[in-house]
Design a protein around this motif. Structure first.
Motif, PDB file in Angstrom:
ATOM      1  N   VAL A  13       0.809  -0.937  -0.099  1.00  9.15           N
ATOM      2  CA  VAL A  13       0.067  -0.091  -0.121  1.00  9.15           C
ATOM      3  C   VAL A  13       0.822   1.359   0.053  1.00  9.15           C
ATOM      4  CG1 VAL A  13      -1.672   1.318   1.258  1.00  9.15           C
ATOM      5  CG2 VAL A  13      -1.937  -1.250   0.903  1.00  9.15           C
ATOM      6  N   LEU A  14       1.869   1.184   0.918  1.00  7.84           N
ATOM      7  CA  LEU A  14       3.004   2.390   0.727  1.00  7.84           C
ATOM      8  C   LEU A  14       3.430   2.560  -0.510  1.00  7.84           C
ATOM      9  CD1 LEU A  14       4.281   2.018   4.537  1.00  7.84           C
ATOM     10  CD2 LEU A  14       2.283   3.710   3.710  1.00  7.84           C
ATOM     11  N   PRO A 279      -8.347  16.795 -16.142  1.00  8.43           N
ATOM     12  CA  PRO A 279      -7.170  15.720 -16.661  1.00  8.43           C
ATOM     13  C   PRO A 279      -6.608  15.132 -15.045  1.00  8.43           C
ATOM     14  CG  PRO A 279      -6.927  17.810 -17.835  1.00  8.43           C
ATOM     15  CD  PRO A 279      -7.871  18.102 -16.650  1.00  8.43           C
ATOM     16  N   PHE A 280      -6.741  15.612 -14.148  1.00  4.18           N
ATOM     17  CA  PHE A 280      -6.174  15.233 -12.839  1.00  4.18           C
ATOM     18  C   PHE A 280      -7.246  14.379 -11.998  1.00  4.18           C
ATOM     19  CE2 PHE A 280      -3.796  19.113 -13.820  1.00  4.18           C
ATOM     20  CZ  PHE A 280      -2.641  18.646 -13.809  1.00  4.18           C
ATOM     21  N   ALA A 281      -8.274  14.333 -12.542  1.00  2.00           N
ATOM     22  CA  ALA A 281      -9.292  13.582 -11.733  1.00  2.00           C
ATOM     23  C   ALA A 281      -9.130  11.890 -11.675  1.00  2.00           C
ATOM     24  CB  ALA A 281     -10.813  13.855 -12.231  1.00  2.00           C
ATOM     25  N   PRO A 282      -8.880  11.449 -12.842  1.00  2.00           N
ATOM     26  CA  PRO A 282      -8.384   9.782 -12.789  1.00  2.00           C
ATOM     27  C   PRO A 282      -7.251   9.621 -11.664  1.00  2.00           C
ATOM     28  CG  PRO A 282      -8.799  10.655 -15.038  1.00  2.00           C
ATOM     29  CD  PRO A 282      -8.704  11.922 -14.306  1.00  2.00           C
ATOM     30  N   VAL A 283      -6.260  10.462 -12.031  1.00  2.00           N
ATOM     31  CA  VAL A 283      -5.121  10.239 -10.982  1.00  2.00           C
ATOM     32  C   VAL A 283      -5.384  10.521  -9.403  1.00  2.00           C
ATOM     33  CG1 VAL A 283      -2.721  10.792 -10.493  1.00  2.00           C
ATOM     34  CG2 VAL A 283      -3.571  11.017 -12.764  1.00  2.00           C
ATOM     35  N   LEU A 284      -6.372  11.778  -9.307  1.00  2.00           N
ATOM     36  CA  LEU A 284      -6.661  11.520  -7.870  1.00  2.00           C
ATOM     37  C   LEU A 284      -7.618  10.603  -7.304  1.00  2.00           C
ATOM     38  CD1 LEU A 284      -7.187  15.521  -7.903  1.00  2.00           C
ATOM     39  CD2 LEU A 284      -5.354  14.251  -6.777  1.00  2.00           C
ATOM     40  N   LEU A 290      -6.884   3.487  -3.852  1.00  4.46           N
ATOM     41  CA  LEU A 290      -5.741   3.010  -3.140  1.00  4.46           C
ATOM     42  C   LEU A 290      -5.461   3.087  -1.608  1.00  4.46           C
ATOM     43  CD1 LEU A 290      -3.142   3.154  -5.859  1.00  4.46           C
ATOM     44  CD2 LEU A 290      -4.119   1.082  -5.369  1.00  4.46           C
ATOM     45  N   TRP A 291      -5.489   4.538  -1.389  1.00  2.66           N
ATOM     46  CA  TRP A 291      -5.746   4.704   0.022  1.00  2.66           C
ATOM     47  C   TRP A 291      -6.835   4.206   0.805  1.00  2.66           C
ATOM     48  CZ3 TRP A 291      -9.242   7.798   3.007  1.00  2.66           C
ATOM     49  CH2 TRP A 291      -8.640   8.078   4.084  1.00  2.66           C
ATOM     50  N   TRP A 292      -7.913   4.255   0.379  1.00  5.79           N
ATOM     51  CA  TRP A 292      -9.019   3.522   1.043  1.00  5.79           C
ATOM     52  C   TRP A 292      -8.963   2.174   1.182  1.00  5.79           C
ATOM     53  CZ3 TRP A 292     -13.243   0.112  -0.543  1.00  5.79           C
ATOM     54  CH2 TRP A 292     -14.077   0.274   0.238  1.00  5.79           C
TER      55      TRP A 292
END
Length: 321
Positions: A13-14, A279-284, A290-292
């Protein structure tokens, strides 16, 4: 075994979160680098060209036929000042507002010819004309007074430079250089060895070139003393500006149009911001997912395992491992 799995899950995860953050930081760096590049305007101020000193060779001599040869003679007129004959270089600038610039240009040409001068430059346009005149020094004041009578003088300026010492110095240098050239020519006529002839000819050519330069400078300075320069601007009458039109007071429709324009501006700004962030929405989204998922996995790992039969814990307990 469970502890190993738990540590491996945490590390995965990290590592995933670190990769996503690195991608985001790189994308932001590229965007900021592209948006911060600015083009600098160079003011090409060209440096002001210094005024040539009096007596320097200008290379652009006036060609006025036989009159030009007479002006370049040694008998250039001087001006008696305090009992001493002074050689003065006079220049003047005059701006006159005339009712008809075209007719005034014709009158200036006639007056200049009568005074014994000539026109060296002329530029005409819709608003007026600009002329550069060369006239004898003793006729400059009379010509200025005559041209001033054609209309209303709006600007008048004159300069006087004393060139007496420069003329005396150039006369002396020309006389000395002429005598030097004559001596070298005498040596050349008496030389018999080829090496001496070549050396003397080289020296003679150098001294003759210097003599020619001094002679041209002296002739140009005498021409400036004999003929004064008058820069003349003939301008037509200033056009009367039309009265300002009455502006009606703003009403309801004007306010509505202004509000609609403001709303459109706000909408365009908001659309620009959304388009930049989209454009940054998919990356965020991937980073948040992943964090969840990692947090949920860690929470499940930390939950106590149910106690089995015979007091033993489940398959995830330490006793079984």
């Amino acid at each position: 075994m469970a502890v190993v799995r738990m540590r491996f899950g945490r590390r995965s995860v990290l590592v995933g979160v670190g990769i996503v953050l690195a991608v985001l930081v790189g994308a932001f760096a590229i965007v900021l680098d592209g948006s911060s590049s600015e083009t600098s305007d160079s003011a090409a101020v060209a440096p002001a060209r210094p005024m040539p000193a009096i007596g320097e060779s200008s290379g652009a001599q006036e060609k006025g036929g036989a009159g030009s040869d007479a002006r370049a003679s040694d008998g250039a007129p001087g001006v008696p000042v305090g009992g001493v004959q002074r050689d003065l270089v006079r220049t003047a600038q005059l701006t006159v507002e005339v009712p008809e610039p075209v007719a005034a240009v014709r009158q200036v040409r006639t007056a200049t010819t009568v005074a014994g001068g000539f026109v060296t430059e002329e530029q005409s346009g819709d608003s007026g004309s600009r002329m550069v005149l060369r006239v004898p020094a003793d006729a400059l004041d009379r010509l200025i007074d005559e041209i001033a009578g054609y209309g209303r003088v709006t600007q008048r300026h004159s300069q006087v430079v004393d060139a007496t010492e420069q003329l005396v110095d150039l006369d002396s240098r020309v006389a000395s250089q002429t005598a030097s050239v004559a001596r070298v020519r005498t040596l050349l006529s008496e030389a018999a060895d080829l090496g001496d002839v070549i050396s003397i000819e080289s020296e003679l050519a150098q001294r003759e070139a210097e003599l020619d330069s001094l002679t041209r400078r002296l002739a140009a300075l005498r021409d400036q003393v004999a003929l004064s320069t008058l820069t003349l601007d003939l301008r037509g009458p200033a056009a009367v500006p039309p009265p300002p039109a009455e502006v009606p007071a703003p009403g309801f429709l004007d306010g509505l149009a202004a509000g609609w324009a403001g709303l459109r501006a706000i909408g365009a700004a908001a659309a620009t911001v959304v388009g930049f962030l989209l454009p940054f929405a998919p990356v965020l989204g991937a980073a948040v997912a992943l964090w969840w998922a990692g947090r949920r996995m860690l929470r499940v790992r930390r939950m106590p395992a149910p106690v089995g039969v015979g007091g033993r814990s489940g398959p995830g307990s330490e006793g079984e491992s």
